[in-house]
Design an enzyme around this catalytic site. Structure first.
Site, PDB file in Angstrom:
ATOM      1  N   LEU A   1     -44.220  17.509  10.093  1.00  0.00           N
ATOM      2  CA  LEU A   1     -42.528  16.292   9.346  1.00  0.00           C
ATOM      3  C   LEU A   1     -41.724  16.133  10.292  1.00  0.00           C
ATOM      4  O   LEU A   1     -41.180  17.191  11.075  1.00  0.00           O
ATOM      5  CB  LEU A   1     -43.102  16.659   8.063  1.00  0.00           C
ATOM      6  CG  LEU A   1     -43.810  16.218   6.899  1.00  0.00           C
ATOM      7  CD1 LEU A   1     -42.554  15.911   5.645  1.00  0.00           C
ATOM      8  CD2 LEU A   1     -43.983  15.130   6.600  1.00  0.00           C
ATOM      9  N   ASP A   2     -41.360  15.028  10.511  1.00  0.00           N
ATOM     10  CA  ASP A   2     -40.528  14.947  11.655  1.00  0.00           C
ATOM     11  C   ASP A   2     -38.889  15.356  10.928  1.00  0.00           C
ATOM     12  O   ASP A   2     -39.119  15.800   9.167  1.00  0.00           O
ATOM     13  CB  ASP A   2     -40.186  12.774  11.615  1.00  0.00           C
ATOM     14  CG  ASP A   2     -40.726  12.433  11.902  1.00  0.00           C
ATOM     15  OD1 ASP A   2     -41.414  13.025  13.269  1.00  0.00           O
ATOM     16  OD2 ASP A   2     -40.780  11.082  12.438  1.00  0.00           O
ATOM     17  N   ARG A   3     -38.208  15.339  11.865  1.00  0.00           N
ATOM     18  CA  ARG A   3     -36.635  16.307  11.652  1.00  0.00           C
ATOM     19  C   ARG A   3     -36.532  15.371  10.288  1.00  0.00           C
ATOM     20  O   ARG A   3     -35.855  16.076   8.885  1.00  0.00           O
ATOM     21  CB  ARG A   3     -36.197  16.304  12.017  1.00  0.00           C
ATOM     22  CG  ARG A   3     -34.537  16.989  12.106  1.00  0.00           C
ATOM     23  CD  ARG A   3     -33.227  16.816  12.755  1.00  0.00           C
ATOM     24  NE  ARG A   3     -33.200  17.110  14.189  1.00  0.00           N
ATOM     25  CZ  ARG A   3     -32.660  18.055  14.894  1.00  0.00           C
ATOM     26  NH1 ARG A   3     -32.216  19.162  14.373  1.00  0.00           N
ATOM     27  NH2 ARG A   3     -33.846  17.959  15.988  1.00  0.00           N
TER      28      ARG A   3
ATOM     29  N   THR B   1     -37.370  13.642   7.730  1.00  0.00           N
ATOM     30  CA  THR B   1     -38.740  13.612   6.796  1.00  0.00           C
ATOM     31  C   THR B   1     -38.536  14.609   5.690  1.00  0.00           C
ATOM     32  O   THR B   1     -38.498  15.376   6.508  1.00  0.00           O
ATOM     33  CB  THR B   1     -39.745  12.938   7.307  1.00  0.00           C
ATOM     34  OG1 THR B   1     -39.621  11.597   7.988  1.00  0.00           O
ATOM     35  CG2 THR B   1     -40.555  12.538   5.888  1.00  0.00           C
TER      36      THR B   1
END
Length: 213
Positions: free
Chosen positions: A51-53, A55
């Site tokens: 997951l993106d930082r 998100t």
């Protein structure tokens, strides 16, 4: 780290926003989800997906290499159900499919990769506040399903259809981000991995988990 499920083979967590999944060569962060979870459980954990930082939401990790490989294989074969919730500027269509190739930022000379995202509007609101050039401001809550898994795919796709996600400092709209910070105290990306469903690598049971409120 909030744990949603734990057994001998895997652990499911709710990752908070602003936390990298694991260490990267360019990151200056000192705290990562992988290391935090390892220390919390007192054992090694293996990443399965990312997951993106910025998100937040549901993530699964393997507790041994075989379990991690089996789970990762489900992601590669598109057998995992992933649903995100996104708060976007403007009123998105009732439902739609975004089919727009995405270029890898780490390989800018390479051809863009195919990328497909499905979405369905859950709610919409119009506020009597002139944030932009209009006398009122519209926002939508959408359930989003990425068919492919490109980096920052949902964020980039919603920018592509001119409905950037609130709190996105890279692909979003600064005026609307500032409005949410000042009016509602929201300083984060309004994108959450809301639901994750996959097959248990040992029992074969279908498991589904939802993000914390």
């Amino acid at each position: 780290m909030p744990i949603l499920y734990l057994d001998d083979l895997l652990v499911v967590i709710h990752k908070p926003p602003g936390l990298l999944v694991h260490r990267t060569p360019l990151a200056r962060d000192r705290v990562f989800a992988l290391q935090t979870l390892r220390d919390q459980l007192g054992r090694r954990v293996w990443p399965v997906h990312r997951l993106d930082r910025a998100t937040s939401g549901v993530m699964v990790f393997g507790l041994n290499p075989d379990a991690a490989r089996a789970l990762a294989g489900q992601f590669e074969r598109h057998e995992v159900e992933k649903t995100y919730h996104a708060l976007a500027r403007g009123w998105v269509e009732a439902e739609g499919v975004i089919d727009h190739p995405i270029r890898d930022d780490d390989a800018p000379q390479a051809a863009p990769q195919p990328a497909v995202t499905r979405y369905r509007r859950l709610a919409r609101v119009e506020l009597p506040v002139a944030v932009d050039r209009y006398p009122s401001s519209r926002y939508s809550l959408a359930a989003v399903e990425p068919v492919t898994g490109r980096r920052q795919q949902i964020r980039r796709h919603f920018k592509h259809i001119s409905h950037p996600i609130i709190g996105d400092t890279t692909h979003g709209n600064g005026r609307h981000n500032r409005f949410f910070r000042e009016r509602y105290g929201i300083h984060r990306l309004m994108l959450t991995a809301q639901r994750l469903a996959f097959t248990h690598p040992d029992s074969g049971e279908r498991l589904a988990f939802s993000a914390l409120p």
